[in-house]
Scaffold this active site. Structure first.
Site, PDB file in Angstrom:
ATOM      1  N   ALA A 100      -0.360  -3.987  -8.298  1.00 12.22           N
ATOM      2  CA  ALA A 100      -1.136  -5.196  -8.005  1.00 12.22           C
ATOM      3  C   ALA A 100      -1.908  -5.013  -6.712  1.00 12.22           C
ATOM      4  O   ALA A 100      -1.630  -4.118  -5.912  1.00 12.22           O
ATOM      5  CB  ALA A 100      -0.188  -6.384  -7.858  1.00 12.22           C
ATOM      6  N   CYS A 111      -5.341   2.772  10.150  1.00 15.90           N
ATOM      7  CA  CYS A 111      -5.722   4.184  10.240  1.00 15.90           C
ATOM      8  C   CYS A 111      -7.217   4.323  10.489  1.00 15.90           C
ATOM      9  O   CYS A 111      -7.797   5.383  10.292  1.00 15.90           O
ATOM     10  CB  CYS A 111      -5.309   4.926   8.976  1.00 15.90           C
ATOM     11  SG  CYS A 111      -6.087   4.298   7.494  1.00 15.90           S
ATOM     12  N   PHE A 140       0.863  -1.182   0.000  1.00 12.91           N
ATOM     13  CA  PHE A 140       0.000   0.000   0.000  1.00 12.91           C
ATOM     14  C   PHE A 140       0.905   1.240   0.000  1.00 12.91           C
ATOM     15  O   PHE A 140       0.792   2.124   0.845  1.00 12.91           O
ATOM     16  CB  PHE A 140      -0.935   0.019   1.219  1.00 12.91           C
ATOM     17  CG  PHE A 140      -1.739  -1.238   1.401  1.00 12.91           C
ATOM     18  CD1 PHE A 140      -2.888  -1.453   0.664  1.00 12.91           C
ATOM     19  CD2 PHE A 140      -1.336  -2.222   2.303  1.00 12.91           C
ATOM     20  CE1 PHE A 140      -3.651  -2.609   0.835  1.00 12.91           C
ATOM     21  CE2 PHE A 140      -2.077  -3.378   2.479  1.00 12.91           C
ATOM     22  CZ  PHE A 140      -3.238  -3.576   1.750  1.00 12.91           C
TER      23      PHE A 140
END
Ligand code: SAH
Length: 396
Positions: free
Chosen positions: A277, A339, A227
């Protein structure tokens, strides 16, 4: 005359403790007429004044308090005082010699519910999420142009939560000439922020201290940055002496910026790969290939958007952490984050523990990470604490 909102006797406690939200269910009576964004007075059941706030008839949070001081009026000066107070704190926690991008206003925690303001070098990006914030746009711009006379101001209120307030998404230049991208400095590294199209207001300022932690642990490491967005964790890792970094993200524009970040910081492109991806699939692929890394960073987007989705999100966090743990060499490190404000820190730690168990590995927490200091948590607003991170040693 401003409308008056009278609370139920048994629902006054929270506002008396200066929590800034009044839920629909806490309201006994609305005296007078209020339109979305209007400033209203809030009293207890006996008529004693409690707060002055913004009316949001379409949201479950009907009032967001601007002030608990009866003498304070919501005018230009009010916004100027809030911005000045917030700026003073940022000057204390941001080293201006090495960093010129920071969150100036973290909504409720800085006394301005619904308002987020990020400063990116010479561009100020404003996000207005509530009817009250939307109403006072001009006053905010007035104060910002005085505090930052050389900055352009962009509004990036293109977020779905505005719908809950009955507001349309808005992207507009509020002042000056806004370039498509801005170059910022963060702890001495150069970063390009796509203020027009990037995620949120363009960049994830809240992970600054976590990126710094990655640099501290990266010496000699082969790093997998999952990420990755624009690959800034990876730049920090390279600055900290990493031997190689791999960015994985589904966003090609983000990966393209990640490649530019390698160049503009003087690193060698051969030390960096990017993989466009799905992280879940990519980690399964590494597992099948028995490929492992010295350091794995997992910084997924928010999985929890309501209390109802917490269970489903917990499964998502456990899966991703299990694959993440599997991808770490014995003796290596996992830096894992959540988060989601609705994910409690202790539950997150338990999820990582369960993930380690399922992966058949041992995990020791060696450091806890949190949102950077320019994302403070007002003591009357515990919801302001949302970003949790664990640095874990992983062994067989
Ligand atoms: N670590 C980054 C911020 C990450 S934000 C930083 O410090 O700047 C989350 C990122 O995850 C976004 O860039 C988004 O494009 C990406 N993303 C979301 N779901 C994904 C998935 N399933 N696979 C890969 N990337 C994903």
């Amino acid at each position: 005359m401003a409308a008056t909102i009278v609370l139920h006797p048994e629902r006054e406690k929270s506002l008396k403790r200066h929590h800034p939200w009044v839920f629909a269910s806490a309201i006994a009576e609305v005296k007078g007429k209020a339109r979305p964004g209007d400033t209203v007075e809030v009293t207890d059941s006996q008529g004693a004044w409690l707060a002055r706030g913004a009316w949001s008839p379409e949201s479950q949070i009907r009032v967001r308090a601007w002030t608990f001081d009866q003498n304070e009026v919501v005018d230009n000066g009010f916004f100027m005082r809030r911005l000045e107070g917030a700026l003073r704190l940022r000057q204390r926690v941001i080293n201006a010699n090495t960093t010129n991008a920071y969150r100036l206003i973290a909504s409720e925690s800085d006394g301005l519910p619904g308002v987020t303001i990020d400063v990116y070098n010479s561009v100020v990006v404003v996000q207005l999420l509530s009817a009250g914030a939307d109403r006072h746009r001009k006053k905010l711009v007035w104060a910002l142009t005085r505090l930052f006379p050389d900055c352009a101001i962009l509004e990036r209120s293109d977020v779905d939560v505005r719908k809950k307030e009955g507001l349309e998404p808005v992207v507009q230049v509020l002042h000056g000439d806004v370039p498509a991208t801005v170059k910022i400095k963060e702890n001495g590294l150069s970063i390009i922020v796509d203020v027009m199209q990037g995620h949120k207001t363009g960049f994830y300022l809240d992970q600054r201290d976590s990126r710094d932690a990655a640099a501290r642990y990266a010496k000699g490491a082969c790093v997998l940055n999952c990420f990755s967005y624009t690959g800034t964790f990876s730049c920090y890792a390279l600055a900290g002496g990493a031997s190689h970094v791999t960015n994985v993200d589904v966003s090609e524009p983000a990966l393209e910026l990640a490649r530019q970040h390698v160049d503009i910081n003087g690193f060698d492109q051969r030390m960096c790969d990017s993989v466009n991806a799905d992280v879940f699939e990519q980690l399964r692929h590494y597992h099948e290939q028995k490929q492992q890394f010295d350091m794995v960073i997992l910084d997924p987007p928010k999985f929890v958007d309501s209390r109802a989705s917490l269970n489903r999100a917990a499964r998502g966090y456990k899966d991703i952490n299990m694959y993440g743990v599997q991808a770490v060499k014995s003796g290596g490190l996992l830096l894992t984050f959540s988060c989601s404000g609705l994910m409690p820190a202790d539950l997150f730690q338990k999820i990582v523990a369960d993930a380690a168990l399922d992966a058949g590995r041992k995990v020791k927490i060696i450091e806890r990470l949190s949102q950077a200091k320019d994302h403070p948590i007002a003591s009357n607003f515990p919801e302001g604490y949302y970003l949790k991170g664990l640095v874990c040693e992983v062994t067989d």
